[in-house]
Design a protein around this motif. Structure first.
Motif, PDB file in Angstrom:
ATOM      1  N   THR A  64       7.509  21.974  17.869  1.00 21.28           N
ATOM      2  CA  THR A  64       7.316  20.635  18.436  1.00 21.28           C
ATOM      3  C   THR A  64       6.369  19.788  17.586  1.00 21.28           C
ATOM      4  N   HIS A 109      16.099  30.020  24.266  1.00 18.42           N
ATOM      5  CA  HIS A 109      16.607  29.865  22.900  1.00 18.42           C
ATOM      6  C   HIS A 109      17.904  30.644  22.742  1.00 18.42           C
ATOM      7  N   TRP A 191      14.701  23.068  28.630  1.00 21.08           N
ATOM      8  CA  TRP A 191      15.122  22.876  27.240  1.00 21.08           C
ATOM      9  C   TRP A 191      15.723  24.164  26.693  1.00 21.08           C
ATOM     10  N   TYR A 193      16.302  25.947  22.599  1.00 22.26           N
ATOM     11  CA  TYR A 193      16.010  25.834  21.168  1.00 22.26           C
ATOM     12  C   TYR A 193      17.040  26.622  20.362  1.00 22.26           C
ATOM     13  N   SER A 194      17.454  26.062  19.240  1.00 20.90           N
ATOM     14  CA  SER A 194      18.402  26.744  18.367  1.00 20.90           C
ATOM     15  C   SER A 194      17.686  27.329  17.161  1.00 20.90           C
ATOM     16  N   THR A 197      19.430  25.889  13.827  1.00 18.66           N
ATOM     17  CA  THR A 197      19.197  24.514  13.365  1.00 18.66           C
ATOM     18  C   THR A 197      17.748  24.079  13.459  1.00 18.66           C
ATOM     19  N   LEU A 199      16.530  22.807  16.096  1.00 17.67           N
ATOM     20  CA  LEU A 199      16.494  21.662  16.997  1.00 17.67           C
ATOM     21  C   LEU A 199      16.425  22.090  18.465  1.00 17.67           C
ATOM     22  N   ILE A 200      15.751  21.266  19.254  1.00 15.29           N
ATOM     23  CA  ILE A 200      15.642  21.469  20.700  1.00 15.29           C
ATOM     24  C   ILE A 200      16.655  20.571  21.396  1.00 15.29           C
ATOM     25  N   THR A 201      17.328  21.124  22.406  1.00 15.51           N
ATOM     26  CA  THR A 201      18.241  20.342  23.234  1.00 15.51           C
ATOM     27  C   THR A 201      17.642  20.185  24.626  1.00 15.51           C
TER      28      THR A 201
END
Length: 223
Positions: A64, A109, A191, A193-194, A197, A199-201
Motif C-alpha cells: 500500500t 490474496h 479487498w 491482492y494479486s 500483478t 495490484l489490490i482489487t
C-alpha cells in the motif's frame, strides 16, 4: 522514504544478516530523516486496521506504499475472521476503541495456500480445525461454488468470498456496532491482492453503518 539497501535473496538470509540488515536500515533511514525514530516512538495513530493473511508475500505497508505507524496489522492463516478468536477480537477492540481507526480492511490474496487446502479433503494437521472456518464459507456459497469447474477460478472466487465473509463478520461484532451507534467514523472493507500483478482489487463490499448488516446479527446497543 525508501531506504536504498542491497537486498539479499531468500537463500542468503541468515540470523546474522537480519541483525546486520536492521543496522543498515536504521542508518539509511536516519540519513533521510534524522528525527524519524523520535517521531515514531512518540506514539501511534494509524487510520487503518489491516486483517490479512500471514503469507510472507503480502506485507501490508509495502503493497500500500505506506510507512511504519500508518497501518495497525493483524495477520493469520487465510485472513480468517471468527467470533471465537480472542486474539483478533482484542486487536479489533483496541483498534476501534483506543486507536480510533477509520478503516478496517480484510484483505485476502489469490493463490492462498489456506484457501486451497480448504478446497481439498486431505488432512494437513492442526490447521484443519482452523480451515473449517473457510469450509463454512464454501457451505454458505455452495451453489455458486459448485457451478465453477475450473480449479483456479474456484480458488480465486473462494479467496474473494472468504474476504467478503470476513468483512461481514467484522461488521457484525458488538465492537463495531457499538462504535457506529455512537457516531464514530468507521468503515469496513473487503479487498483481495494479486501476487502476480501486485495490484489490490476492491471487492466493493463496504459499510460505514449498521444498515448494511444482516438483521439477524444486529444488536441493541443501548446508545
Amino acid at each position: 522514504m525508501c531506504a536504498k539497501l542491497e537486498k539479499l535473496e531468500s537463500h542468503q538470509i541468515t540470523y546474522e544478516s537480519l541483525l546486520k540488515g536492521n543496522k543498515e536500515w536504521v542508518a539509511e533511514t536516519l540519513k533521510e530523516d534524522p528525527k524519524f525514530f523520535e517521531k515514531l516512538s512518540a506514539g501511534q495513530a494509524p487510520p487503518v486496521l489491516w486483517i490479512g493473511c500471514s503469507d510472507s508475500r503480502v506485507p501490508a505497508n509495502q503493497i500500500t506504499n505506506t510507512m511504519p505507524g500508518d497501518i495497525f496489522v493483524h495477520r493469520n492463516i487465510a485472513n480468517v475472521v471468527t467470533h471465537t478468536d480472542m486474539n483478533l477480537l482484542s486487536v479489533l477492540d483496541y483498534s476501534v476503541n483506543v486507536l480510533k481507526v477509520k478503516h478496517i480492511i480484510v484483505c485476502g490474496h489469490y493463490g492462498c495456500g489456506g484457501v486451497n487446502a480448504a478446497l481439498g479433503d486431505n488432512q494437513v494437521g492442526l490447521i484443519d480445525n482452523w480451515l473449517r472456518n473457510i469450509k463454512d464459507v464454501i457451505r454458505l456459497h455452495e451453489r455458486e461454488m459448485q457451478t465453477i469447474k475450473d480449479p483456479q477460478k474456484k480458488s480465486n472466487r473462494l479467496v474473494e468470498l472468504n474476504a467478503i465473509e470476513g468483512a461481514a463478520n467484522v461488521m457484525s461484532t458488538s465492537i463495531v456496532q457499538n462504535a457506529w451507534a455512537t457516531g464514530q467514523e468507521l468503515s469496513v472493507h473487503a479487498w483481495v491482492y494479486s501476487l502476480q500483478t501486485g495490484l489490490i482489487t476492491d471487492l466493493q463490499v463496504s459499510a460505514s453503518n449498521a444498515d448494511d448488516i444482516s438483521p439477524v446479527f444486529k444488536m441493541k446497543t443501548g446508545k
